[in-house]
Design an enzyme around this catalytic site. Structure first.
Site, mmCIF file in Angstrom:
data_model
loop_
_atom_site.group_PDB
_atom_site.id
_atom_site.type_symbol
_atom_site.label_atom_id
_atom_site.label_comp_id
_atom_site.label_asym_id
_atom_site.label_seq_id
_atom_site.Cartn_x
_atom_site.Cartn_y
_atom_site.Cartn_z
ATOM 1 N N GLN A 95 57.637 41.355 54.181
ATOM 2 C CA GLN A 95 58.997 41.057 54.608
ATOM 3 C C GLN A 95 59.266 39.560 54.632
ATOM 4 O O GLN A 95 58.352 38.741 54.523
ATOM 5 C CB GLN A 95 59.236 41.640 56.001
ATOM 6 N N HIS A 97 62.479 36.682 56.471
ATOM 7 C CA HIS A 97 63.602 36.563 57.397
ATOM 8 C C HIS A 97 64.572 35.487 56.914
ATOM 9 O O HIS A 97 64.163 34.504 56.280
ATOM 10 C CB HIS A 97 63.099 36.217 58.795
ATOM 11 N N GLU A 132 59.237 33.018 63.336
ATOM 12 C CA GLU A 132 58.243 33.592 64.238
ATOM 13 C C GLU A 132 56.908 32.885 64.060
ATOM 14 O O GLU A 132 56.622 32.298 63.014
ATOM 15 C CB GLU A 132 58.088 35.095 63.994
ATOM 16 N N HIS A 261 55.778 37.610 54.023
ATOM 17 C CA HIS A 261 54.542 37.749 54.780
ATOM 18 C C HIS A 261 54.306 39.205 55.167
ATOM 19 O O HIS A 261 55.231 40.013 55.229
ATOM 20 C CB HIS A 261 54.560 36.883 56.041
ATOM 21 N N ARG A 280 62.993 43.433 53.626
ATOM 22 C CA ARG A 280 61.677 43.949 53.244
ATOM 23 C C ARG A 280 61.465 43.871 51.739
ATOM 24 O O ARG A 280 62.377 44.142 50.956
ATOM 25 C CB ARG A 280 61.522 45.387 53.738
#
Length: 416
Positions: A95, A97, A132, A261, A280
């Site tokens: 995925q 972001h 993240e 990642h 994804r």
């Protein structure tokens, strides 16, 4: 300060041992336990056990006390981060972001198009980015970011898969981000019939490479595992292009916007912006939107971002984003003289964080203390909520070594 009880998410890729041991529950657990959530996420806000309400409702009742007046305005009365303890026995989906600009634009498009926010095909359920970081608790394995193209050419040549020769030549002729984009786009858009032929051929090459103990044996083993778990998934091909990373306990991996990642296995503390925006690439039965994915991905090759924290003594802080700061509070070997712990306890360390904070202890027990002298003990598997109005807080171990993590917004890491 108050005791905060998180919720366990039972995804299929989770562990039956790690979170159960952390929480002092029966081992093995009846179902795979993947994540312990600590925060005010709208789907499952953590509970403030002392007053029978959840953190989201408590912040809605008193946003100024919980967040602080300045942070209340900055974060629109939301807690900007979500803290997790993650335990993966199987790989998560591949995925990426979006950036802040991409998230805002994508959310506006889908709102205008009338796509329900809970729809499976919704890419942007909120208008926020989702950077993240993950700090390893055990040896942790992941795929992260696009590998240098020249190294991937060597990998493809070493696997010696005839069906991949054209793609190897394409990348060798353009060993940069544009070449990676071309090969990735080709693979991710292949007809299923072509994927069903190419992936088994790739896996045969991986088997031969492992038997020969070749240079890329670790990468080949990972591809074999992914191919077995996700037969016929184009994400197995995409994984060929990514860095394979092994983190030792205490090492931190950061995932900025656009970085592809997948977490493969291991346990760690994860801290992220409080967003659900995920695009994804594969290794999942869930929705994959290839055009939107290509819009978001960053194809610049290079090593993934391993964070070097700042601080002295037992507290190390990582502040890569405006949305969050993570403090690793290590009162274990090398940071703690056990003989110094007497009835008065060890010398406290400044937590060094401001605003709304969450502390979780993963080993031992720690004591939090405000400037006014109020104390709160957090034992293994437990967590505490520290509102902004509590002011500065110190942390110290109780009766021996301990390891705890504290989360705050990124303004703390910037001296805010």
């Amino acid at each position: 300060m108050e005791t905060l009880r998180g919720s366990v998410r039972t995804y299929a890729w989770g562990s039956r041992t790690h979170l159960a041991e952390l929480l002092g529950e029966e081992v093995p657990s009846p179902h795979p336990q993947a994540e312990l959530w600590l925060g005010a996420h709208r789907d499952e806000p953590s509970q403030l056990t002392g007053r029978g309400t959840n953190l989201a409702d408590a912040l809605a009742e008193d946003p100024a006390g919980g967040l602080g007046p300045e942070r209340r305005e900055r974060w629109s009365d939301r807690l900007p981060y979500l803290l997790k303890v993650l335990a993966a026995e199987e790989p998560l989906s591949l995925q990426a972001h979006p950036s802040a600009e991409q998230a805002a634009a994508g959310w506006a498009r889908e709102e205008a198009a009338g796509v329900p926010r809970t729809a499976a095909e919704r890419n942007y359920p909120d208008p926020l980015p989702k950077p993240e970081l993950l700090c390893a608790l055990t040896e942790f394995h992941a795929l992260a970011g696009f590998r240098e193209a020249a190294t991937t050419v060597r990998l493809l040549q070493a696997l010696d898969v005839r069906a991949l020769e054209h793609h190897t030549g394409l990348l060798a002729a353009q060993p940069d981000g544009d070449g990676l984009r071309a090969v990735f786009t080709t693979w991710i858009t292949l007809p299923q019939r072509a994927v069903d032929e190419l992936v088994p051929a790739l896996l045969d090459g991986c088997v031969a490479h492992v038997r020969a103990r070749g240079e890329f044996t670790g990468e080949a083993r990972t591809l074999l595992d992914l191919g077995e778990r996700y037969p016929g998934d184009a994400g197995v091909l995409a994984a060929l292009l990514l860095n394979r990373v092994t983190l030792a306990p205490g090492e931190c991996l950061y995932q900025p916007a656009g970085s592809p990642h997948s977490y493969l296995s291991g346990a760690g503390v994860e801290l992220m912006a409080n967003s659900d925006n995920v695009l994804r690439c594969g290794l999942t039965p869930k929705h994959v939107d290839v055009p939107e994915l290509l819009r978001v991905l960053d194809f610049a090759p290079g090593l993934p971002t391993l964070l070097r924290g700042e601080g002295k003594g037992p507290v190390t802080r990582y502040a890569p984003s405006e949305f969050f700061t993570l403090a690793r509070c290590d009162f274990e070997e090398g940071h703690l003289d056990e003989a110094a712990i007497d009835e008065a306890g060890a010398e406290p360390a400044d937590l060094g964080l401001e605003g709304p904070r969450i502390v979780v202890t993963v080993r031992g027990s720690v004591r939090l203390r405000t400037a006014g002298g109020r104390c709160h003990e957090v034992s293994q598997g437990s967590a505490a909520w520290i509102p902004a109005c509590d002011g500065p807080v110190t942390i110290a171990p109780v009766d021996g070594p301990a390891l705890a993590f504290a989360a705050a917004d990124g303004l703390s890491g910037r001296g805010g």
